[in-house]
Design an enzyme around this catalytic site. Structure first.
Site, PDB file in Angstrom:
ATOM      1  N   TRP A  51       0.859  -1.277  -0.079  1.00  0.00           N
ATOM      2  CA  TRP A  51      -0.039   0.056   0.011  1.00  0.00           C
ATOM      3  C   TRP A  51       0.759   1.364   0.109  1.00  0.00           C
ATOM      4  CZ3 TRP A  51      -5.356   0.403   2.932  1.00  0.00           C
ATOM      5  CH2 TRP A  51      -6.139  -0.846   2.518  1.00  0.00           C
ATOM      6  N   LYS A 155      -9.662  -1.691   7.048  1.00  0.00           N
ATOM      7  CA  LYS A 155     -10.093  -2.983   6.861  1.00  0.00           C
ATOM      8  C   LYS A 155     -10.700  -3.630   8.308  1.00  0.00           C
ATOM      9  CE  LYS A 155      -7.188  -6.229   6.761  1.00  0.00           C
ATOM     10  NZ  LYS A 155      -5.937  -6.864   5.862  1.00  0.00           N
TER      11      LYS A 155
HETATM   12  C1  LIG Z   1      -2.544  -7.391   5.794  1.00  0.00           C
HETATM   13  S1  LIG Z   1      -0.740  -6.811   6.405  1.00  0.00           S
HETATM   14  C2  LIG Z   1      -0.786  -5.287   5.602  1.00  0.00           C
HETATM   15  C3  LIG Z   1      -0.294  -5.502   4.339  1.00  0.00           C
HETATM   16  C4  LIG Z   1      -0.112  -3.941   3.853  1.00  0.00           C
HETATM   17  N1  LIG Z   1      -0.912  -3.031   3.523  1.00  0.00           N
HETATM   18  C5  LIG Z   1       0.933  -4.182   2.251  1.00  0.00           C
HETATM   19  O1  LIG Z   1      -0.022  -3.645   1.422  1.00  0.00           O
HETATM   20  O2  LIG Z   1       1.927  -4.322   2.360  1.00  0.00           O
HETATM   21  C6  LIG Z   1      -1.533  -6.260   8.006  1.00  0.00           C
HETATM   22  C7  LIG Z   1      -0.173  -5.625   8.860  1.00  0.00           C
HETATM   23  O3  LIG Z   1      -0.704  -5.223  10.080  1.00  0.00           O
HETATM   24  C8  LIG Z   1       0.182  -5.195  11.072  1.00  0.00           C
HETATM   25  N2  LIG Z   1      -0.119  -5.029  12.474  1.00  0.00           N
HETATM   26  C9  LIG Z   1      -1.040  -5.891  13.168  1.00  0.00           C
HETATM   27  N3  LIG Z   1      -1.199  -5.527  14.443  1.00  0.00           N
HETATM   28  C10 LIG Z   1      -0.630  -4.317  14.583  1.00  0.00           C
HETATM   29  C11 LIG Z   1      -0.301  -3.316  15.572  1.00  0.00           C
HETATM   30  N4  LIG Z   1      -0.931  -3.435  16.696  1.00  0.00           N
HETATM   31  N5  LIG Z   1       0.354  -2.138  15.299  1.00  0.00           N
HETATM   32  C12 LIG Z   1       0.994  -2.115  14.146  1.00  0.00           C
HETATM   33  N6  LIG Z   1       0.959  -2.951  12.954  1.00  0.00           N
HETATM   34  C13 LIG Z   1      -0.010  -3.980  13.314  1.00  0.00           C
HETATM   35  C14 LIG Z   1       1.090  -6.483  10.704  1.00  0.00           C
HETATM   36  O4  LIG Z   1       2.325  -6.597  11.282  1.00  0.00           O
HETATM   37  C15 LIG Z   1       1.048  -6.511   9.396  1.00  0.00           C
HETATM   38  O5  LIG Z   1       2.147  -6.256   8.672  1.00  0.00           O
END
Ligand SMILES: C[S@@+](CC[C@H](N)C(=O)[O-])C[C@H]1O[C@@H](n2cnc3c(N)ncnc32)[C@H](O)[C@@H]1O
Length: 207
Positions: A51, A155
């Site tokens: 993203w 999301k």
């Molecule tokens: C589906 S991935 C995102 C993919 C990204 N949008 C891309 O296009 O590359 C979801 C992300 O949310 C992050 N995440 C989950 N909980 C989090 C938190 N409490 N604080 C920061 N990041 C978090 C995870 O580490 C993961 O990398």
């Protein structure tokens, strides 16, 4: 148009995107026109950076993307990454400090994106509740850092906690819609909430 299972994975590779999810943001952008050149965009849950790549292409060299995640991402031109947990107390203050330091001309973001996902434990109710909990944190951060009139994308997994969350944030935007981009996997329960025209709360001085 219905695409084969690996279609977006393959074109992400071909076009140099780090994640197939890049195409979800491209489709959201094509439909809702949220970002433009020169914008300041915050990308919550940005790793590995698909993203952020898309947002960086749109905002160009006059704009800035600030990506946040628990895990490190490989560098991208025009993107600043902040390692952090969006649910931690004090995180918004860290983010605001970085904004003030890096985005000299703007004190507020034009767009806040959240593709935050919990680590799945395989119990749908729990995974769904945690996804809404992360979305609530994304919205709490957006309330602090988004300019009036700005846009918000987040999301959530569909389920019982989702409708109350939709209702909770609805009055903060002139426009709020749920959208499932075609690049979302058919079996997925992911929904993206698209908010436009953020209404900033006017703080009552007596509060
Ligand atoms: C589906 S991935 C995102 C993919 C990204 N949008 C891309 O296009 O590359 C979801 C992300 O949310 C992050 N995440 C989950 N909980 C989090 C938190 N409490 N604080 C920061 N990041 C978090 C995870 O580490 C993961 O990398």
């Amino acid at each position: 148009m219905r695409r084969g299972k690996e279609y977006y994975y393959r074109i992400a590779k071909e076009q140099g995107y780090r994640a197939r999810s890049a195409f979800k943001l491209k489709q959201i952008q094509a439909k809702y026109k949220l970002m433009k050149g020169g914008d300041l965009v915050i990308d919550l849950g940005c790793s590995p950076g698909g993203w952020s790549q898309v947002a960086g292409e749109i905002v160009g060299h006059k704009g800035l993307v600030l990506g946040v995640d628990l895990v490190q991402s490989e560098p991208i031109d025009g993107v600043i990454f902040l390692l952090g947990d969006v649910t931690e107390e004090g995180f918004t203050d860290r983010l605001t400090c970085l904004l003030n330091e890096k985005a000299h001309k703007k004190s507020k973001a034009d767009v806040v994106l959240s593709d935050l996902s919990p680590k799945l434990v395989g119990s749908y109710g729990l995974d769904q509740a945690r996804s809404v909990w992360l979305a609530q944190h994304a919205f709490r951060i957006a309330r602090e850092v988004l300019r009036a009139g700005g846009c918000f994308v987040c999301k959530v997994f569909e389920g019982e906690d989702y409708p109350p969350f939709f209702d909770e944030i609805k009055s903060s935007f002139q426009f709020l819609k749920a959208y499932v981009p075609p690049a979302t996997r058919k079996k997925s329960s992911e929904i993206y909430l698209i908010g436009k025209g953020f209404k900033q709360l006017i703080q009552d001085p007596s509060d």
